[in-house]
Write a protein that holds these residues in place. Structure first.
Motif, short mmCIF file in Angstrom:
data_model
loop_
_atom_site.label_atom_id
_atom_site.label_comp_id
_atom_site.label_asym_id
_atom_site.label_seq_id
_atom_site.Cartn_x
_atom_site.Cartn_y
_atom_site.Cartn_z
N LEU A 35 0.82 -1.21 0.00
CA LEU A 35 0.00 0.00 0.00
C LEU A 35 0.86 1.27 0.00
CD1 LEU A 35 -3.26 -0.23 1.91
CD2 LEU A 35 -2.32 1.99 1.38
N VAL A 36 1.94 1.24 0.78
CA VAL A 36 2.84 2.39 0.82
C VAL A 36 3.49 2.58 -0.56
CG1 VAL A 36 4.97 3.33 1.84
CG2 VAL A 36 3.31 2.14 3.29
N LYS B 78 4.29 5.28 -5.76
CA LYS B 78 4.35 5.16 -7.23
C LYS B 78 3.37 6.12 -7.90
CE LYS B 78 6.68 0.97 -8.25
NZ LYS B 78 6.65 -0.48 -8.33
N GLN B 79 2.19 6.22 -7.30
CA GLN B 79 1.18 7.13 -7.84
C GLN B 79 1.60 8.58 -7.67
OE1 GLN B 79 -2.66 6.45 -6.05
NE2 GLN B 79 -2.79 4.45 -7.07
N ARG B 80 2.27 8.85 -6.55
CA ARG B 80 2.63 10.24 -6.24
C ARG B 80 4.02 10.25 -5.62
NH1 ARG B 80 1.07 15.44 -4.67
NH2 ARG B 80 1.48 15.78 -2.47
N PRO B 81 5.05 10.33 -6.45
CA PRO B 81 6.42 10.25 -5.94
C PRO B 81 6.75 11.30 -4.88
CG PRO B 81 6.40 10.01 -8.32
CD PRO B 81 5.01 10.40 -7.93
N VAL B 82 5.98 12.40 -4.85
CA VAL B 82 6.24 13.42 -3.81
C VAL B 82 5.33 13.22 -2.60
CG1 VAL B 82 7.11 15.16 -5.43
CG2 VAL B 82 4.66 15.06 -4.93
N ALA B 83 4.83 12.00 -2.44
CA ALA B 83 3.87 11.73 -1.36
C ALA B 83 4.41 12.13 0.01
CB ALA B 83 3.52 10.24 -1.33
N VAL B 84 3.48 12.54 0.87
CA VAL B 84 3.82 12.85 2.26
C VAL B 84 3.32 11.68 3.11
CG1 VAL B 84 3.53 14.49 4.15
CG2 VAL B 84 3.55 15.31 1.78
N LEU B 85 4.26 11.00 3.76
CA LEU B 85 3.89 9.82 4.55
C LEU B 85 3.93 10.15 6.04
CD1 LEU B 85 6.04 7.07 2.74
CD2 LEU B 85 3.64 7.69 2.31
N GLY B 86 2.91 9.71 6.75
CA GLY B 86 2.91 9.81 8.21
C GLY B 86 3.34 8.45 8.74
#
Ligand code: GLP
Length: 240
Positions: free
Chosen positions: A19-20, A25-33
């Protein structure tokens, strides 16, 4: 709420990592908590393996951790700062300048809390927030009774949380009595939430959190109100 039951901890860990990876992959600039505790260790191990196989890069990802102890030096092996570097950051290409961790040794903890909320806002909010659950239903270090409206704050830890988190610290006396943690409203403002739990010790509190009344007495029950929350349990945590 989407509930997935994995047959065991390994499957829970691969599903969570998948899932991560899909998010990044969908949003390489994703912000992860990100979360600590024993539960997500397998997920981090899977992410590290995927990175080593060149399947994923975290170079543009920004990360915000849920919490850390107050007063525990960052260099202590029991700080969440060290945990995150050991389990994930030092083994992948997450850039140091993209890592946000609450500093429980900050001179001014109030400023630390306010600034953290500001940083989250400045990067456009958290895309995917990973959380575990404490045996008393806490999220991050938001203990029972924490306001659903809470933003990042300094929390007092309960005796049971201190005991459960003693980790490598020699005695309970060494476990800090306070922590700095995202608030429940901070967590709920993430666009997607992934709750992970494994083992029989979590079955009872999960039943209350997922199917009981939404109440500040069970902080994780607030997740029932989130529009996009996925829960992955192993068969032991899912119980009957
Ligand atoms: C700590 C952390 C939580 C975590 C909880 C459960 O209190 N602050 O974020 O979810 O422990 O930990 P474990 O995964 O070890 O059961």
């Amino acid at each position: 709420m989407k509930l997935l039951i994995a047959k065991d901890y390994d499957e829970l860990s691969t599903r969570a990592a998948t899932l991560v990876i899909e998010t990044v992959k969908q949003r390489p600039v994703a912000v992860l908590g990100l979360a600590t505790g024993a539960t997500p260790l397998g997920m981090y191990a899977n992410l590290v393996q995927s990175y080593a196989r060149l399947e994923i890069s975290f170079t543009q990802v920004r990360t915000f951790n849920l919490d850390d102890y107050v007063g525990l030096p960052r260099l202590s092996p029991d700080s969440f700062y060290q945990y995150m570097h050991r389990a994930f950051f030092s083994q992948t290409d997450v850039r140091p300048e993209n890592i946000y961790l609450l500093d429980g040794t900050a001179h001014n903890l109030t400023d630390e809390c306010v600034n953290y909320e500001r940083y989250i806002e400045e990067v456009g909010g958290i895309d995917l927030q990973i959380v575990g659950i404490g045996r008393d239903g806490h999220l991050g270090f938001c203990e029972p009774g924490t306001s659903f409206e809470s933003k990042t704050f300094v929390a007092k830890l309960t005796e049971s949380t201190r005991q459960a988190n003693a980790g490598g610290l020699q005695s309970l006396d060494e476990v800090p009595k306070r922590a700095i943690t995202m608030g429940l409203s901070t967590i709920m403002s993430a666009r997607k939430i992934l709750l992970l739990a494994n083992g029989q010790a979590k079955t009872d509190i999960l039943r209350q959190a997922l199917y009981g009344p939404v109440t500040e007495a069970v902080p994780a029950s607030i997740l029932q109100r989130h529009p996009d929350c996925t829960v992955i349990l192993d068969a032991l945590a899912a119980g009957e």
